[in-house]
Structure formats: C-alpha cells, structure tokens
Write a protein that holds these residues in place. Structure first.
Motif, PDB file in Angstrom:
ATOM      1  N   GLY A 118       0.786  -1.226   0.000  1.00 21.22           N
ATOM      2  CA  GLY A 118       0.000   0.000   0.000  1.00 21.22           C
ATOM      3  C   GLY A 118       0.814   1.269   0.000  1.00 21.22           C
ATOM      4  N   LEU A 119       2.114   1.165  -0.290  1.00 18.59           N
ATOM      5  CA  LEU A 119       2.967   2.356  -0.367  1.00 18.59           C
ATOM      6  C   LEU A 119       2.877   3.016  -1.739  1.00 18.59           C
ATOM      7  CD1 LEU A 119       6.126   0.947   1.443  1.00 18.59           C
ATOM      8  CD2 LEU A 119       4.247   2.251   2.424  1.00 18.59           C
ATOM      9  N   LYS A 120       2.687   2.210  -2.770  1.00 16.27           N
ATOM     10  CA  LYS A 120       2.444   2.728  -4.111  1.00 16.27           C
ATOM     11  C   LYS A 120       0.941   2.815  -4.341  1.00 16.27           C
ATOM     12  CE  LYS A 120       6.464   0.691  -6.535  1.00 16.27           C
ATOM     13  NZ  LYS A 120       6.811  -0.318  -7.586  1.00 16.27           N
ATOM     14  N   LYS A 121       0.565   3.622  -5.310  1.00 18.35           N
ATOM     15  CA  LYS A 121      -0.848   3.728  -5.661  1.00 18.35           C
ATOM     16  C   LYS A 121      -1.284   2.509  -6.483  1.00 18.35           C
ATOM     17  CE  LYS A 121      -0.597   8.786  -5.763  1.00 18.35           C
ATOM     18  NZ  LYS A 121      -0.689  10.005  -6.606  1.00 18.35           N
ATOM     19  N   ALA A 125       9.475   0.132  -2.006  1.00 20.23           N
ATOM     20  CA  ALA A 125       9.430   1.258  -2.932  1.00 20.23           C
ATOM     21  C   ALA A 125       8.260   2.151  -2.536  1.00 20.23           C
ATOM     22  CB  ALA A 125       9.278   0.765  -4.364  1.00 20.23           C
ATOM     23  N   GLY A 126       8.268   3.383  -3.059  1.00 23.34           N
ATOM     24  CA  GLY A 126       7.175   4.299  -2.769  1.00 23.34           C
ATOM     25  C   GLY A 126       7.483   5.300  -1.674  1.00 23.34           C
ATOM     26  N   ALA A 175      16.422  -1.740   2.633  1.00 25.00           N
ATOM     27  CA  ALA A 175      16.575  -0.723   1.593  1.00 25.00           C
ATOM     28  C   ALA A 175      15.223  -0.114   1.287  1.00 25.00           C
ATOM     29  CB  ALA A 175      17.179  -1.324   0.327  1.00 25.00           C
ATOM     30  N   SER A 176      15.218   1.172   0.993  1.00 26.71           N
ATOM     31  CA  SER A 176      13.995   1.882   0.648  1.00 26.71           C
ATOM     32  C   SER A 176      14.256   2.799  -0.532  1.00 26.71           C
ATOM     33  CB  SER A 176      13.497   2.725   1.833  1.00 26.71           C
ATOM     34  OG  SER A 176      13.248   1.926   2.971  1.00 26.71           O
ATOM     35  N   THR A 177      13.227   3.043  -1.329  1.00 32.77           N
ATOM     36  CA  THR A 177      13.343   3.954  -2.461  1.00 32.77           C
ATOM     37  C   THR A 177      12.003   4.624  -2.704  1.00 32.77           C
ATOM     38  OG1 THR A 177      13.975   4.175  -4.796  1.00 32.77           O
ATOM     39  CG2 THR A 177      12.832   2.151  -4.184  1.00 32.77           C
ATOM     40  N   GLY A 178      12.055   5.874  -3.137  1.00 32.19           N
ATOM     41  CA  GLY A 178      10.821   6.612  -3.377  1.00 32.19           C
ATOM     42  C   GLY A 178      10.972   8.062  -2.976  1.00 32.19           C
ATOM     43  N   VAL A 179       9.895   8.664  -2.538  1.00 30.67           N
ATOM     44  CA  VAL A 179       9.883  10.086  -2.205  1.00 30.67           C
ATOM     45  C   VAL A 179      10.669  10.347  -0.921  1.00 30.67           C
ATOM     46  CG1 VAL A 179       8.398  12.049  -1.618  1.00 30.67           C
ATOM     47  CG2 VAL A 179       7.667  10.395  -3.344  1.00 30.67           C
ATOM     48  N   ILE A 180      11.472  11.414  -0.937  1.00 32.09           N
ATOM     49  CA  ILE A 180      12.278  11.830   0.216  1.00 32.09           C
ATOM     50  C   ILE A 180      11.471  12.780   1.104  1.00 32.09           C
ATOM     51  CG2 ILE A 180      14.314  13.211   0.858  1.00 32.09           C
ATOM     52  CD1 ILE A 180      15.682  12.144  -1.675  1.00 32.09           C
ATOM     53  N   ILE A 229      10.490  -3.275  -6.635  1.00 30.35           N
ATOM     54  CA  ILE A 229      11.431  -2.221  -6.251  1.00 30.35           C
ATOM     55  C   ILE A 229      11.472  -1.081  -7.258  1.00 30.35           C
ATOM     56  CG2 ILE A 229      12.831  -3.865  -4.948  1.00 30.35           C
ATOM     57  CD1 ILE A 229      14.921  -3.730  -7.203  1.00 30.35           C
ATOM     58  N   MET A 230      10.679  -1.155  -8.328  1.00 33.41           N
ATOM     59  CA  MET A 230      10.678  -0.110  -9.347  1.00 33.41           C
ATOM     60  C   MET A 230       9.965   1.147  -8.851  1.00 33.41           C
ATOM     61  SD  MET A 230       9.728  -2.615 -12.562  1.00 33.41           S
ATOM     62  CE  MET A 230       9.364  -1.286 -13.714  1.00 33.41           C
ATOM     63  N   THR A 231      10.456   2.310  -9.301  1.00 31.60           N
ATOM     64  CA  THR A 231       9.760   3.579  -9.067  1.00 31.60           C
ATOM     65  C   THR A 231       9.380   4.153 -10.436  1.00 31.60           C
ATOM     66  OG1 THR A 231      11.920   4.670  -8.808  1.00 31.60           O
ATOM     67  CG2 THR A 231      10.741   4.070  -6.800  1.00 31.60           C
ATOM     68  N   THR A 232      10.245   5.014 -10.990  1.00 33.43           N
ATOM     69  CA  THR A 232       9.956   5.524 -12.340  1.00 33.43           C
ATOM     70  C   THR A 232      10.526   4.610 -13.420  1.00 33.43           C
ATOM     71  OG1 THR A 232      11.926   6.934 -12.288  1.00 33.43           O
ATOM     72  CG2 THR A 232       9.840   7.926 -11.595  1.00 33.43           C
TER      73      THR A 232
END
Length: 405
Positions: A27-30, A80-81, A116-121, A153-156
């Motif tokens: 639920g971190l990504k839309k 991710a997210g 590990a985390s990735t997404g908005v800072i 783990i993908m974002t853009t």
C-alpha cells in the motif's frame, strides 16, 4: 592460460543455489502495485556493500551499512514508494522495525536482515503497512519470485532489471545473479539506484568486499543520467557458499574468474539503468582510450556521458562534436586537446582537436542507433575506460516536474 568462459543465464537474484525471493503490495504505491520485496538465503551468507557518497544518507542505508560491517547476512527487505530519507528521528526506528518484522517472519537473527527503501524523500515511512504485509511477502518466497521482487522495487523505471551468469571455480559451477532499480537521479558516485546481487560462491566477506568495490568502479560508478546522486543508493551482495567451491582467495586465479563474473552482472545492470533513464530514447556509450591513467580515462568518459548539451544533441541527432571536446576539457582529465580524435560510431568528426570534413548523413545514421557510440582517443597514454548515459528528452522534465505528486 585459456580464459574461463562466462555463461549468461536467465534469471536474477534466485538463480544461485539457496536463494528465494518474493513480493507483495503493502500500500505504499498507488493502485495496489507491488512495493515490498524480500530476498532470502536458506543459510547465512557472507555480505558486502557499497553505498552512496551523498552526505545525506537515508536511515535504511545507515542500518544496512552497520549490518554489512558484521560480515554475515541472510535477508534483504526492500520497499518502494517511500525513501525513508530526511525523516528525522522517525527514520531509524522505522528501518529497524522493517528488519525486525522480516526477521520474525523468516525466523532468523535480526542482525542478519538488511533494509533498503526507495521513493519520495522527506515523507515519514508508514512502517505499519510494511509490518502488516511482511508475513505475506515471506509466504510468497520462491525460486520464481525474482520476477515479482524485481517489479516491486521499481519507481519511475519502465522495465525490471535483472541478470545472471555462471562461472567455473575449481570443479564447481558458481552462479551470480542480481536485480536493480534506477532510472533518474543517476550519477557517479554512486548512481541513484538499488542493486542486490546473490551468489552461491564460497567467499569470505572481506574478499567479497574487494571484488564488489572493483566491479562497482567499472560499472555503477560509470553511468550517468542527470547528474544527481541520491540518499539511498547501495549495492549489496550475499554469498551463501552452497556451490561448495574451493574458498576464493584474494588475488588468486579463482578470484579473477569470480570478479569477471561479478563485473559482468554489474555492467549489465548498470547499462540497463542508463538505458532506462527517465524519458530516454537511446543509450550513450562513451569509450575513451589513450589516457595517461585509468582515473583520467574515467573522468573523461563520464564527463562526456554526463554532458547535458551533448545528451540533448544526441536526442536531436546533431553531430555536435564540439560539445564532446568541451566536456572533455572540463572533466578534470589530464590530456592535450590538440592531440584528441573523436568518432561518433564509425564516423570521424574531429582529429587532433579540430574539425574534419565528414558525411552528415552518415553521422545522422550513427546517432539514430541504440546505443549511440562515441569513441575518443586522447593520444596521451595507454589507459582506457567506458561510461554510459542516455539522451536528454522533453519527457525527463515532464517526469521530474511531477514526481512527488
């Protein structure tokens, strides 16, 4: 002595013996997209890591750095997210809670879990969503789960990125596989990216660290998309020893063989990140030879690959070699501009630092290829290096103009 072959195989982080992977939507990504991945080794593994040089470092990276320094690991949990970066006092407890929940679900020591985390800072991590989703992620673990983990783990990123090879160490086949994410905020040292590599090789953590550092220097630290380096970048390797090969010793023939396999995986993943640069249409490969040192060659090739003016010229299919020479000039590399030759593809566009007559139509064909290859001979030494980037397009601005929202 005949060089041992590197065999490319299908797969990623579960290609090596004893590794499983899985993913769920926390639920971190839309839109209920996969956003939580697990990588798990059935036995404890030697670990090594390389991290961003950005002074601003995310809490999960700091925690993983601590854990890797212990030399043993068994799992990685990745979301991710949300980057869990610049989140103040909340950051480290959230990262530790991620690790703790994975350790409980996998029944392993907490200190064996890397995060590990990735997404908005700058946005607090809703860690309660992750904790709730971890049991499902653990239940999803399988040899086939590498594909789902790669997507999670993908974002853009437009495409998932994974790669695997096999090499022979003694009488045993050793497998090395990896997955990565990265598309924007990509620049040495290191690129904005996450990469996780697994291998069943028998290799101590200090020897593995040396192999990883050399491989990263020639791969992830030689790519650039936009000149930005982020807060969460890391490459982590786990080696669980299930190949049962003779233990790899530093600077041995087996070590060289292992390093070639590891470098093949790193280069392939690095190039896939550059090719998938936000809004990019073509990969750019810049090879510099004739440099006084390896460092000079790396500086020169990275500077050209990272030049926004040249990247825009590649997008516009304009053989503007002056932008290449200009980028070489401010790279910091030691060379004589009056000796420099430049080719785009197989078309010589400059010689001895000056213009030569060339066929514009043929140069256009070279700029339409993927990758666009640039060849520079500094004629000032014997060293060489290759860097990778991508063209700069209208879509890069569109994507990054609304990344947060």
């Amino acid at each position: 002595m005949k060089e041992k072959a590197i065999n490319i195989i299908k797969g990623g982080v579960t290609s090596a013996k004893g590794f499983l992977a899985g993913a769920v939507a926390a639920g971190l990504k839309k839109n209920d997209l996969l956003d939580l991945a697990l990588i798990y080794s059935e036995v404890p593994a030697s670990v090594a890591g390389v991290y961003t040089t950005n002074r601003v470092k995310a809490a999960p990276l700091e925690l993983t750095k601590q854990r890797v320094s212990g030399g043993i690991g068994q799992a990685v949990i990745i979301n991710a997210g949300n980057a869990n970066a610049c989140t103040g006092e909340q950051g480290m407890p959230a990262a530790m809670e991620m690790a703790r929940s994975a350790a409980v679900a996998l029944d392993i020591p907490e200190e064996y879990v890397m995060v590990a985390s990735t997404g908005v800072i700058g946005v607090p991590l809703p860690v309660e969503k992750i904790v709730k989703a971890v049991p499902g992620a653990a239940s999803s673990l399988s040899k086939e789960g590498h594909d789902l983990a790669c997507q999670a783990i993908m974002t853009t990123d437009l495409v998932p990125k994974e790669y695997a090879v096999q090499v022979q160490i003694g009488e045993k086949v050793v497998t090395i596989g990896g997955m990565a994410k990265g598309s924007g905020m990509i620049h040495p040292n290191m690129a904005t990216m996450l990469c996780f590599i697994t291998t069943d090789a028998v290799i101590a953590s200090d020897v593995l660290q040396g192999a990883l550092k050399g491989s990263v220097d020639d791969s992830f630290n030689m790519i650039t998309v936009d000149g930005d380096t982020s807060t969460n970048d890391m490459v982590v390797v786990l080696a669980n020893g299930l190949a049962d090969n003779p233990a790899i010793q530093m600077d041995s023939e087996d070590y060289q063989t292992f390093c070639k396999g590891l470098s093949e995986v790193c280069r392939a993943l690095a190039k896939s990140i550059a090719r998938d640069g936000e809004g990019a249409t073509r990969l750019i490969e810049v090879q510099v030879i004739g440099a006084p040192s390896v460092q000079d060659a790396r500086l020169a090739s990275r500077s050209v690959a990272g030049s926004n003016l040249f990247k825009a010229a590649v997008f516009g299919k304009d053989a503007n070699w002056g932008r290449i020479l200009c980028a070489l000039g401010y790279s910091g590399a030691n060379f004589d501009p009056a000796l420099t030759d430049i080719l785009i593809g197989d078309v010589a566009v400059a010689k001895d630092g000056g213009a030569v007559h060339f066929d514009e139509e043929q140069a256009l064909k070279m700029l339409e290829q993927d990758p666009v290859k640039v060849f520079v001979d500094l004629k000032s030494g014997t060293h060489a290096a290759t860097a990778w980037g991508c063209d700069l397009t209208y879509d890069y601005v569109r994507i990054n103009g609304s990344y947060r929202t």
